[in-house]
Design a protein around this motif. Structure first.
Motif, mmCIF file in Angstrom:
data_model
loop_
_atom_site.group_PDB
_atom_site.id
_atom_site.type_symbol
_atom_site.label_atom_id
_atom_site.label_comp_id
_atom_site.label_asym_id
_atom_site.label_seq_id
_atom_site.Cartn_x
_atom_site.Cartn_y
_atom_site.Cartn_z
ATOM 1 N N ARG A 94 33.671 -39.331 -18.436
ATOM 2 C CA ARG A 94 34.723 -39.909 -19.276
ATOM 3 C C ARG A 94 35.400 -38.867 -20.172
ATOM 4 N NH1 ARG A 94 34.571 -45.449 -20.524
ATOM 5 N NH2 ARG A 94 33.129 -46.617 -19.204
ATOM 6 N N ILE A 95 34.851 -37.678 -20.215
ATOM 7 C CA ILE A 95 35.371 -36.654 -21.116
ATOM 8 C C ILE A 95 36.550 -35.944 -20.466
ATOM 9 C CG2 ILE A 95 34.829 -34.487 -22.301
ATOM 10 C CD1 ILE A 95 31.925 -35.546 -22.466
ATOM 11 N N GLU A 96 37.660 -35.965 -21.164
ATOM 12 C CA GLU A 96 38.877 -35.350 -20.648
ATOM 13 C C GLU A 96 38.668 -33.852 -20.421
ATOM 14 O OE1 GLU A 96 43.426 -34.407 -22.089
ATOM 15 O OE2 GLU A 96 42.348 -36.084 -23.011
ATOM 16 N N GLY A 97 39.022 -33.416 -19.221
ATOM 17 C CA GLY A 97 38.968 -31.994 -18.888
ATOM 18 C C GLY A 97 37.586 -31.438 -18.606
ATOM 19 N N ALA A 98 36.574 -32.287 -18.504
ATOM 20 C CA ALA A 98 35.212 -31.798 -18.253
ATOM 21 C C ALA A 98 35.122 -31.188 -16.858
ATOM 22 C CB ALA A 98 34.197 -32.929 -18.397
ATOM 23 N N ARG A 99 34.524 -29.999 -16.808
ATOM 24 C CA ARG A 99 34.326 -29.296 -15.537
ATOM 25 C C ARG A 99 32.835 -29.146 -15.296
ATOM 26 N NH1 ARG A 99 37.713 -24.014 -15.615
ATOM 27 N NH2 ARG A 99 36.912 -23.962 -13.510
ATOM 28 N N ASP A 100 32.426 -29.562 -14.118
ATOM 29 C CA ASP A 100 31.026 -29.545 -13.719
ATOM 30 C C ASP A 100 30.463 -28.123 -13.662
ATOM 31 O OD1 ASP A 100 28.983 -31.254 -13.061
ATOM 32 O OD2 ASP A 100 29.393 -31.212 -10.911
ATOM 33 N N ILE A 101 29.198 -27.970 -14.042
ATOM 34 C CA ILE A 101 28.445 -26.729 -13.849
ATOM 35 C C ILE A 101 27.298 -27.098 -12.904
ATOM 36 C CG2 ILE A 101 27.190 -24.830 -14.955
ATOM 37 C CD1 ILE A 101 28.538 -25.633 -17.615
ATOM 38 N N PRO A 102 27.564 -27.191 -11.599
ATOM 39 C CA PRO A 102 26.565 -27.727 -10.665
ATOM 40 C C PRO A 102 25.266 -26.943 -10.608
ATOM 41 C CG PRO A 102 28.488 -26.900 -9.480
ATOM 42 C CD PRO A 102 28.795 -26.808 -10.937
ATOM 43 N N GLY A 103 25.305 -25.650 -10.816
ATOM 44 C CA GLY A 103 24.097 -24.845 -10.737
ATOM 45 C C GLY A 103 23.059 -25.217 -11.771
ATOM 46 N N PHE A 104 23.479 -25.784 -12.897
ATOM 47 C CA PHE A 104 22.527 -26.175 -13.933
ATOM 48 C C PHE A 104 21.568 -27.247 -13.422
ATOM 49 C CE2 PHE A 104 21.046 -28.825 -17.394
ATOM 50 C CZ PHE A 104 20.480 -27.872 -18.232
ATOM 51 N N GLY A 105 22.104 -28.323 -12.879
ATOM 52 C CA GLY A 105 21.253 -29.394 -12.369
ATOM 53 C C GLY A 105 20.387 -28.946 -11.206
ATOM 54 N N GLU A 106 20.974 -28.129 -10.344
ATOM 55 C CA GLU A 106 20.216 -27.613 -9.203
ATOM 56 C C GLU A 106 19.029 -26.783 -9.673
ATOM 57 O OE1 GLU A 106 23.298 -25.459 -7.255
ATOM 58 O OE2 GLU A 106 24.313 -27.273 -6.563
ATOM 59 N N LEU A 107 19.281 -25.859 -10.610
ATOM 60 C CA LEU A 107 18.214 -25.006 -11.120
ATOM 61 C C LEU A 107 17.191 -25.816 -11.911
ATOM 62 C CD1 LEU A 107 16.882 -22.282 -11.499
ATOM 63 C CD2 LEU A 107 18.478 -21.832 -13.396
ATOM 64 N N PHE A 108 17.660 -26.798 -12.693
ATOM 65 C CA PHE A 108 16.726 -27.631 -13.443
ATOM 66 C C PHE A 108 15.752 -28.326 -12.499
ATOM 67 C CE2 PHE A 108 15.163 -31.628 -14.912
ATOM 68 C CZ PHE A 108 14.531 -31.251 -16.085
ATOM 69 N N ARG A 109 16.269 -28.929 -11.428
ATOM 70 C CA ARG A 109 15.395 -29.648 -10.499
ATOM 71 C C ARG A 109 14.433 -28.701 -9.786
ATOM 72 N NH1 ARG A 109 19.646 -32.876 -11.171
ATOM 73 N NH2 ARG A 109 21.060 -31.724 -9.824
ATOM 74 N N TRP A 110 14.872 -27.485 -9.503
ATOM 75 C CA TRP A 110 13.986 -26.502 -8.882
ATOM 76 C C TRP A 110 12.848 -26.152 -9.845
ATOM 77 C CZ3 TRP A 110 12.728 -21.415 -10.114
ATOM 78 C CH2 TRP A 110 11.988 -20.737 -9.149
ATOM 79 N N LEU A 111 13.185 -25.898 -11.106
ATOM 80 C CA LEU A 111 12.153 -25.596 -12.108
ATOM 81 C C LEU A 111 11.229 -26.791 -12.320
ATOM 82 C CD1 LEU A 111 14.345 -23.769 -14.766
ATOM 83 C CD2 LEU A 111 12.539 -22.739 -13.389
ATOM 84 N N SER A 112 11.808 -27.964 -12.415
ATOM 85 C CA SER A 112 11.034 -29.173 -12.634
ATOM 86 C C SER A 112 10.088 -29.448 -11.470
ATOM 87 C CB SER A 112 11.987 -30.357 -12.843
ATOM 88 O OG SER A 112 11.282 -31.539 -13.071
ATOM 89 N N PHE A 113 10.494 -29.106 -10.277
ATOM 90 C CA PHE A 113 9.635 -29.288 -9.092
ATOM 91 C C PHE A 113 8.329 -28.530 -9.261
ATOM 92 C CE2 PHE A 113 8.155 -27.939 -4.891
ATOM 93 C CZ PHE A 113 7.987 -29.179 -4.281
ATOM 94 N N GLN A 114 8.396 -27.365 -9.916
ATOM 95 C CA GLN A 114 7.186 -26.570 -10.137
ATOM 96 C C GLN A 114 6.182 -27.313 -11.030
ATOM 97 O OE1 GLN A 114 7.569 -23.687 -8.291
ATOM 98 N NE2 GLN A 114 9.635 -24.457 -8.004
ATOM 99 N N THR A 115 6.684 -28.232 -11.854
ATOM 100 C CA THR A 115 5.851 -28.967 -12.800
ATOM 101 C C THR A 115 5.465 -30.361 -12.299
ATOM 102 O OG1 THR A 115 6.990 -27.822 -14.598
ATOM 103 C CG2 THR A 115 5.706 -29.749 -15.204
ATOM 104 N N ILE A 116 6.456 -31.107 -11.799
ATOM 105 C CA ILE A 116 6.202 -32.515 -11.460
ATOM 106 C C ILE A 116 6.374 -32.833 -9.978
ATOM 107 C CG2 ILE A 116 6.762 -33.292 -13.788
ATOM 108 C CD1 ILE A 116 9.444 -34.362 -12.620
ATOM 109 N N GLY A 117 6.598 -31.831 -9.172
ATOM 110 C CA GLY A 117 6.717 -32.057 -7.733
ATOM 111 C C GLY A 117 7.951 -32.854 -7.362
ATOM 112 N N THR A 118 7.815 -33.661 -6.328
ATOM 113 C CA THR A 118 8.978 -34.372 -5.799
ATOM 114 C C THR A 118 9.546 -35.426 -6.745
ATOM 115 O OG1 THR A 118 7.561 -35.966 -4.663
ATOM 116 C CG2 THR A 118 8.249 -34.006 -3.407
ATOM 117 N N SER A 119 8.860 -35.768 -7.796
ATOM 118 C CA SER A 119 9.402 -36.718 -8.777
ATOM 119 C C SER A 119 10.694 -36.203 -9.401
ATOM 120 C CB SER A 119 8.376 -37.017 -9.866
ATOM 121 O OG SER A 119 7.272 -37.707 -9.317
#
Length: 176
Positions: A94-119
């Motif tokens: 909903r934020i005007e002009g917001a541009r996605d930073i897709p690598g953030f979510g991708e990297l977060f899930r990769w790091l999180s996988f090391q801790t919580i696995g497939t969850s």
């Protein structure tokens, strides 16, 4: 992290937003952890609040902080899951002009996988840049906040990090 000790650390102004229908100032442990990490890293905690899981109200809070020249970045915790009440990613759209930073979510899930696995597939952690302000949306658990800050944001919000970092891009974020 490759810290260039010849460079000067540049602290930035960071706002912390907890997204929750149940958290209060007294029991917002994720917000507490995040706020402490912000200040321990040498940055300024510019603002902190709790907003209910409502996309309209979240977008309003994000917009208020984006337009505040005393805030360089916003880190939110909560509202990134799969349930009907989890609406932080929708608020960001909903934020005007917001541009996605897709690598953030991708990297977060990769790091999180090391801790919580497939969850980690249940996380919609994401980030955008809007009108010169970074917004990082982390899940609401204490572990997720630690993973997101310690594994990504501590480095990317450190102006000395090499080969690059978010801080050095800040003067150019409003370019056209």
């Amino acid at each position: 992290m490759a810290i260039d000790t010849d460079r000067t650390f540049t602290p930035i102004q960071i706002a912390v937003l907890t997204v929750s229908d149940t958290r209060t100032a007294e029991n917002d442990t994720s917000g507490d952890i995040l706020s402490k990490r912000v200040t321990d890293a040498g940055h300024t905690l510019a603002a902190r609040t709790i907003v209910k899981d409502d996309a309209v109200h979240l977008a309003e809070q994000f917009d208020t902080w984006i337009d505040d020249p005393q805030i360089d970045a916003i880190v939110s915790t909560g509202g990134t899951g799969l349930t009907g009440r989890d609406v932080t990613p929708e608020a960001l759209t909903r934020i005007e002009g917001a541009r996605d930073i897709p690598g953030f979510g991708e990297l977060f899930r990769w790091l999180s996988f090391q801790t919580i696995g497939t969850s980690t597939v249940q996380s919609r952690a994401c980030a955008v840049v809007a009108r010169g302000t970074y917004i990082f949306a982390l899940p609401g658990s204490n572990g997720a906040v630690k993973d997101g800050w310690d594994g990504i944001l501590a480095e990317q919000l450190d102006s000395r990090n090499r080969p690059c970092n978010f801080v050095e891009l800040m003067p150019r974020l409003k370019e056209r």
